[in-house]
Design an enzyme around this catalytic site. Structure first.
Site, short mmCIF file in Angstrom:
data_model
loop_
_atom_site.label_atom_id
_atom_site.label_comp_id
_atom_site.label_asym_id
_atom_site.label_seq_id
_atom_site.Cartn_x
_atom_site.Cartn_y
_atom_site.Cartn_z
CD GLU A 1 -8.32 -5.32 10.73
OE1 GLU A 1 -6.88 -5.55 9.34
OE2 GLU A 1 -9.83 -6.01 10.43
CE LYS B 1 -0.43 -0.59 5.78
NZ LYS B 1 0.55 -1.40 4.85
NE ARG C 1 -5.00 -7.57 1.54
CZ ARG C 1 -5.72 -6.28 1.11
NH1 ARG C 1 -4.75 -5.16 0.81
NH2 ARG C 1 -6.44 -6.52 0.75
NE ARG D 1 -0.92 -3.57 -4.07
CZ ARG D 1 -1.61 -2.26 -4.67
NH1 ARG D 1 -2.82 -2.48 -4.32
NH2 ARG D 1 -0.92 -1.91 -5.70
CD GLU E 1 0.86 -6.94 4.48
OE1 GLU E 1 -0.19 -7.30 3.85
OE2 GLU E 1 1.99 -6.99 4.19
CG PHE F 1 -6.51 -8.27 7.11
CD1 PHE F 1 -7.36 -8.07 5.87
CD2 PHE F 1 -5.58 -7.75 7.05
CE1 PHE F 1 -6.63 -7.44 4.48
CE2 PHE F 1 -4.85 -8.13 5.64
CZ PHE F 1 -5.67 -7.29 5.35
NE ARG G 1 -4.80 3.46 -3.02
CZ ARG G 1 -3.91 2.52 -3.15
NH1 ARG G 1 -3.89 2.32 -1.59
NH2 ARG G 1 -3.38 2.09 -3.65
CE LYS H 1 -2.09 3.45 2.94
NZ LYS H 1 -1.45 2.67 1.36
#
Length: 513
Positions: free
Chosen positions: A212, A214, A219, A234, A263, A303, A375, A381
């Site tokens: 995807e 970025k 966020r 976020r 985003e 997303f 995470r 990423k």
DNA sequence: TTCCGACAGTGGGGTCGCAAT
DNA sequence: ATTGCGACCCCACTATCGGAA
């Protein structure tokens, strides 16, 4: 419950490096709270992880400079502290500095010396006891005699730990099970780990992956409930009122209820992303939203879809969440995406995304559920990395576990026109303990004057260092008018003289200015 | 016994809004 | 009108513990 019990637990937790021992201490105090003060389990849970439940109090280390003499005896209760913190939160930012100072003075004058130290750390947010969210989560599970996974899931769906601790200790697994995703209440966003390049990211996942775009924006978690829209950042800050054009986009979606993840970003007329600073300034501002909307319009890109019309989707595989998202979202609000198992194809996608001005890509395993608040390995990423050779102009003494080491270095580039050195920022990242030891010795030798004399140690500009960074941003802080974003140390170089380090002209060209 | 995932800690620059100067 | 401060946005990286392999 007395504050001193919290403070004593914190002392014990700090004293051991064993996580299981930390969990034991925290769980024991949580159990006592459940027995003595069941209505305040949420506050105790927050205090035990070293934080106040109040989001903002307007009190920080500067305002805690001089404190009243401490009390002799420990009489403060958790309820007392919570009442004061609540009052401070209520008066924060409402022009009552004198009132706030009085509340702080009263609270601290009733605290013993060790309680004062704890309160200061809690207000400042520097508990440093080796136990924050993750360890606390285990302690809640232990105290409530429920599985870790149940607590973790409840925290991710509720967004906060306090209410989950209360449910676990008063109602056990049954009560935890009733905590579900609620449309309108923010949950913890899933975070991404990072990899140095596309092949490395793909190597962590089996078979086909989703790539995807970025976007370098903010966020955004969006909730739609029968036409009522709420927007969260976020850290779950409510920013609905600041982003009317985003609210409009969500109102037009063909859904009754939905929770979307995405985003928001500011674009120029051609659709190219504007610098992060532009998007950041827009979302940080609470000035007249209609004026801001006209000046710097934001575009949301989604997303993920976590809930749709009564059905929770967090446990469904990404591939299915994405399909459902595509059904309800128009083409203009989904960033370019590619599914492939081919490394070369993935690399071309990455190159194209970066060429179009975006931050990079997020590589995702299409089979995995949404792991909120973690995470996890499911999202990786990848961003391009730049490097420069710079000189160390000065260094600062470290704190916490870096106390006694020279830590944070000031970075300088050469000015090809004047021959001088220009500071471009600082960094403390990327240093191993071995490097810290080495540089503490090295910079003592290079110090101009007594290295022990102050916080910042000026150096003879002789040590060259290789620095990695993500990009260049405009700066009013530094004389060159620019600063490096996310600078970190790669290695010290002794094979290159200062006369050959990179120039500010090179950096400016890299930024495109 | 070794490996590795999760966690905590140590801070970076920029921006806003409000209070104090 | 300007400056200082608190809180937020973006975030990288290393060390450590303890369960998994």
């Amino acid at each position: 419950m007395l504050l001193s019990e919290i403070v004593e637990t914190s002392r014990a937790v700090t004293a051991t490096s064993s996580r299981t021992a930390k969990v034991e201490h925290l769980a024991a105090t949580l159990r006592r709270a459940a027995a003595e003060d069941p209505k305040r389990i949420d506050v105790v849970a927050s205090y035990l992880s070293g934080t106040l439940p109040q989001r903002r109090t307007g009190v920080s280390w500067r305002s805690l400079g001089e404190l009243p003499p401490p009390a002799e005896e420990a009489t403060l209760t958790v309820a007392d502290v919570d009442a004061s913190a609540e009052e401070l939160a209520g008066t924060s930012g409402s022009g009552s500095g004198a009132t706030r100072r009085r509340i702080v003075a009263e609270l601290f004058s009733r605290a013993t010396a060790v309680e004062q130290a704890w309160l200061r750390a809690a207000f400042v947010g520097e508990a440093r006891q080796g136990a924050a969210d993750g360890v606390m989560l285990q302690a809640i599970a232990k105290a409530g005699d429920v599985p870790d996974s149940a607590v973790r899931r409840a925290v991710m769906l509720a967004g906060r730990t306090g209410p989950v601790a209360e449910a676990a200790l008063t109602g056990g697994a049954d009560a935890l099970g009733t905590i579900e995703l609620e449309v309108g209440r923010p949950l913890r966003p899933m975070l991404a780990a990072s990899a140095p390049d596309v092949p490395a990211a793909l190597a962590t996942m089996p078979g086909e992956v989703a790539l995807e775009t970025k976007l370098d924006g903010i966020r955004l978690q969006a909730h739609v409930d029968e036409g009522a829209v709420s927007l969260f950042t976020r850290t779950l800050e409510d920013v609905t009122d600041r982003l009317p054009e985003v609210v409009d986009v969500l109102r037009r979606l063909p859904v009754r209820q939905a929770v979307l993840d995405g985003e928001v970003i500011a674009l120029d007329e051609t659709g190219r992303p504007l610098p992060f600073q532009v998007t950041g300034a827009r979302t940080a501002s609470s000035a007249d939203p209609e004026r801001l909307r006209a000046e710097v319009p934001l575009t949301p890109y989604f997303f993920d879809l976590l809930h749709l019309d009564g059905e929770d989707l967090v446990d469904h595989p990404l591939s299915e969440r994405w399909e459902r998202l595509a059904e309800v979202t128009s083409e203009g609000h989904v960033a370019p995406r590619l599914t492939t198992a081919d490394v070369e194809q993935a690399q071309r996608f990455f190159d194209d995304v970066v060429a179009r001005g975006h931050e990079g890509v997020v590589v995702k395993d299409p089979q995995l559920p949404y792991a909120a608040g973690r995470r996890g390995p499911g999202w990786i990423k990848v961003k391009p990395r730049h490097t420069l050779d710079l000189v160390v102009l000065a260094v600062e003494w470290g704190s916490g576990r870096r106390k006694g080491w020279l830590s944070n270095i000031h970075l300088g580039a050469r000015d090809a026109e004047t021959g001088g050195l220009v500071m471009l920022g600082k960094t403390f990242k990327g240093m191993t303990d071995e490097m810290l030891r080495w540089q503490t010795e090295r910079f003592r030798e290079l110090a101009v004057g007594d290295p022990e004399a102050g916080w910042v140690v000026e150096l003879e500009p002789e040590q060259v260092v290789e620095i990695a960074f993500d990009g260049v941003q405009r700066s009013t802080r530094y004389p060159g008018g620019m600063a490096l974003r996310f600078a970190r140390v790669i290695r010290y170089r002794d094979d290159k003289p200062v006369s050959e380090i990179d120039t500010v002209q090179t950096v400016r060209a890299l930024a495109g200015w």
